[in-house]
Design a protein around this motif. Structure first.
Motif, PDB file in Angstrom:
ATOM      1  N   ASP A 198      32.369  44.446  47.233  1.00  0.00           N
ATOM      2  CA  ASP A 198      30.955  44.179  47.517  1.00  0.00           C
ATOM      3  C   ASP A 198      30.806  43.038  48.510  1.00  0.00           C
ATOM      4  N   ILE A 199      31.687  42.050  48.395  1.00  0.00           N
ATOM      5  CA  ILE A 199      31.686  40.899  49.306  1.00  0.00           C
ATOM      6  C   ILE A 199      33.096  40.737  49.844  1.00  0.00           C
ATOM      7  N   LEU A 200      33.203  40.511  51.140  1.00  0.00           N
ATOM      8  CA  LEU A 200      34.496  40.373  51.798  1.00  0.00           C
ATOM      9  C   LEU A 200      34.541  39.067  52.576  1.00  0.00           C
ATOM     10  N   CYS A 201      35.529  38.232  52.264  1.00  0.00           N
ATOM     11  CA  CYS A 201      35.739  36.980  52.993  1.00  0.00           C
ATOM     12  C   CYS A 201      37.023  37.100  53.804  1.00  0.00           C
ATOM     13  N   ILE A 202      36.905  36.954  55.103  1.00  0.00           N
ATOM     14  CA  ILE A 202      38.070  37.065  55.982  1.00  0.00           C
ATOM     15  C   ILE A 202      38.300  35.726  56.670  1.00  0.00           C
ATOM     16  N   GLU A 234      32.028  47.509  35.303  1.00  0.00           N
ATOM     17  CA  GLU A 234      30.775  47.307  34.604  1.00  0.00           C
ATOM     18  C   GLU A 234      29.677  46.850  35.565  1.00  0.00           C
ATOM     19  N   SER A 235      28.519  47.401  35.404  1.00  0.00           N
ATOM     20  CA  SER A 235      27.361  46.994  36.186  1.00  0.00           C
ATOM     21  C   SER A 235      26.564  45.981  35.365  1.00  0.00           C
ATOM     22  N   PRO A 236      26.012  44.959  36.022  1.00  0.00           N
ATOM     23  CA  PRO A 236      26.022  44.699  37.459  1.00  0.00           C
ATOM     24  C   PRO A 236      27.100  43.699  37.864  1.00  0.00           C
ATOM     25  N   SER A 237      28.346  44.115  37.831  1.00  0.00           N
ATOM     26  CA  SER A 237      29.445  43.248  38.242  1.00  0.00           C
ATOM     27  C   SER A 237      29.508  43.177  39.767  1.00  0.00           C
ATOM     28  N   LEU A 238      30.337  42.268  40.252  1.00  0.00           N
ATOM     29  CA  LEU A 238      30.413  41.994  41.677  1.00  0.00           C
ATOM     30  C   LEU A 238      31.889  41.896  42.053  1.00  0.00           C
ATOM     31  N   SER A 239      32.353  42.741  42.968  1.00  0.00           N
ATOM     32  CA  SER A 239      33.738  42.665  43.425  1.00  0.00           C
ATOM     33  C   SER A 239      33.784  41.868  44.725  1.00  0.00           C
ATOM     34  N   ILE A 240      34.822  41.032  44.839  1.00  0.00           N
ATOM     35  CA  ILE A 240      34.935  40.160  46.012  1.00  0.00           C
ATOM     36  C   ILE A 240      36.391  40.076  46.434  1.00  0.00           C
ATOM     37  N   MET A 241      36.628  40.162  47.725  1.00  0.00           N
ATOM     38  CA  MET A 241      37.979  40.104  48.281  1.00  0.00           C
ATOM     39  C   MET A 241      38.089  38.966  49.279  1.00  0.00           C
ATOM     40  N   THR A 242      39.234  38.279  49.265  1.00  0.00           N
ATOM     41  CA  THR A 242      39.544  37.304  50.303  1.00  0.00           C
ATOM     42  C   THR A 242      40.839  37.719  50.976  1.00  0.00           C
ATOM     43  N   TYR A 243      40.869  37.573  52.298  1.00  0.00           N
ATOM     44  CA  TYR A 243      42.018  38.070  53.056  1.00  0.00           C
ATOM     45  C   TYR A 243      42.138  37.288  54.361  1.00  0.00           C
ATOM     46  N   ASN A 244      43.276  36.629  54.556  1.00  0.00           N
ATOM     47  CA  ASN A 244      43.579  36.063  55.868  1.00  0.00           C
ATOM     48  C   ASN A 244      44.200  37.184  56.688  1.00  0.00           C
ATOM     49  N   ALA A 245      43.424  37.713  57.622  1.00  0.00           N
ATOM     50  CA  ALA A 245      43.818  38.924  58.348  1.00  0.00           C
ATOM     51  C   ALA A 245      44.667  38.639  59.584  1.00  0.00           C
TER      52      ALA A 245
END
Length: 346
Positions: free
Chosen positions: A138-142, A99-110
């Motif tokens: 949309d947002i990536l936290c590494i 659904e817009s305007p949703s926001l996808s965000i990922m967190t990953y210890n790489a």
């Protein structure tokens, strides 16, 4: 024969009592944000086992038609009131929630994109990049980032990274939306770090924190608890780590309370949801796994135990649309992704 059975039941009940007390004690300690409880805070790592054993004792006494089942029933009930559920029974399908305007965000210890070759398979770092591109958050936290990898993540025109400091692990926040402010909390006397980025999204500004708290530095293949001297050293290390995590969680909380924006918190807490560290960081935020996750939500394997130590949390300004844990072995951690929507955008 009756006397032997009676002695056996007494032994079982004594063990039952110990496990019930440990579960309740772990729950009480999780509300005490003080350094002096670090020696006991390790109990939080064993909470799933305390629950499991109490369930077994409960079944045992019920099958024997003994009223001793009340002990485990009470312990389980109190534990549930304190810790809540730690097993997701099924949330929304991530792939169908766009659904817009949703926001996808990922967190990953790489894990440094395997730059040190901890995983023997070839091309692990490139495989991580390809996985991220495929999921396209949309947002990536590494956490444990490698700076040169931004060259392969061109879909993100904006990024913020840990400042250049010797002997400091690198965190990064990548965004498809403009980053209008950023900063670092510069945790003292540690390699770990917390950074944040203020991101312009629609008509709002969202602050995203990327947290990497103190690591226990336990390697399942090398650390051996069967050796008395080694196990004592590991125990002391774990106690010191809990103490450092509490300090870092308090530093974060003070900073968060002064945030002028709507907030999302991501990262590797290096601790479970049963700990006081988790409770301090979480506050009244929504844990996306508890809202929409499925299963145990494993993000790290320790001695084959499915631990959840990586999180995405959102304040009450957000609606959690979906959550997904990925079963992809390219690091010592597993990636986590969620889809959020500002309630003001509904």
């Amino acid at each position: 024969m009756k006397k032997s059975t009676s002695i056996w039941d007494r032994v079982v009940f004594a063990i039952n009592l110990l496990v019930a007390v440990l579960l309740i004690t772990a729950g009480i300690i999780s509300f005490i944000p003080f350094q002096f409880v670090s020696s006991f805070a390790i109990l939080s790592l064993f909470v799933p086992f305390f629950f499991a054993f109490n369930i077994l004792f409960l079944i045992y006494w019920i099958l024997k038609f003994k009223r001793q089942f009340i002990l485990s029933l009470v312990a389980i009930f109190i534990g549930y009131l304190i810790f809540g559920s730690f097993y997701g029974i099924g949330g929304n399908d991530f792939t169908n929630r766009t659904e817009s305007p949703s926001l996808s965000i990922m967190t990953y210890n790489a894990w440094g994109f395997n730059k040190n070759g901890w995983m023997k398979e070839p091309g692990v770092g490139d495989s991580i990049v390809q996985f991220i591109k495929k999921q396209d958050p949309d947002i990536l936290c590494i956490q444990e980032h490698t700076r040169i990898r931004h060259r392969q993540l061109k879909q993100y025109p904006y990024r913020s990274e840990t400042p250049y400091v010797p002997q400091r692990t690198i965190q990064a926040i990548f965004s498809k939306y403009p980053i209008v402010g950023n900063g670092s909390l510069n945790l003292p006397n540690t390699r770990n770090n917390i950074i944040y980025a203020d991101i312009a999204h629609e008509n709002d500004t969202i602050r995203v924190y990327n947290i990497h708290l103190q690591s226990f530095r336990i390697v399942p293949s090398k650390d051996d608890f069967s050796d008395g001297e080694k196990s004592e050293k590991i125990y002391r290390r774990m106690v010191n780590t809990f103490s450092k995590q509490l300090e870092q969680a308090e530093i974060f909380r003070v900073h968060l309370e002064n945030s002028p924006y709507k907030n999302i918190v991501c990262g590797d807490f290096n601790n479970t949801q049963f700990s006081n560290v988790y409770k301090i960081v979480k506050g009244d935020f929504q844990d996306t796994f508890l809202e929409e996750g499925t299963g145990f939500g494993r993000t790290y394997n320790l001695w084959k135990i499915p631990l959840r130590i990586d999180y995405i949390m959102a304040d009450q300004n957000f609606e959690v649309l979906s959550h997904q844990n990925f079963d992809i072995r390219l690091s010592d951690h597993y990636p986590v992704m969620a889809r959020l929507r500002l309630k003001s955008h509904e």
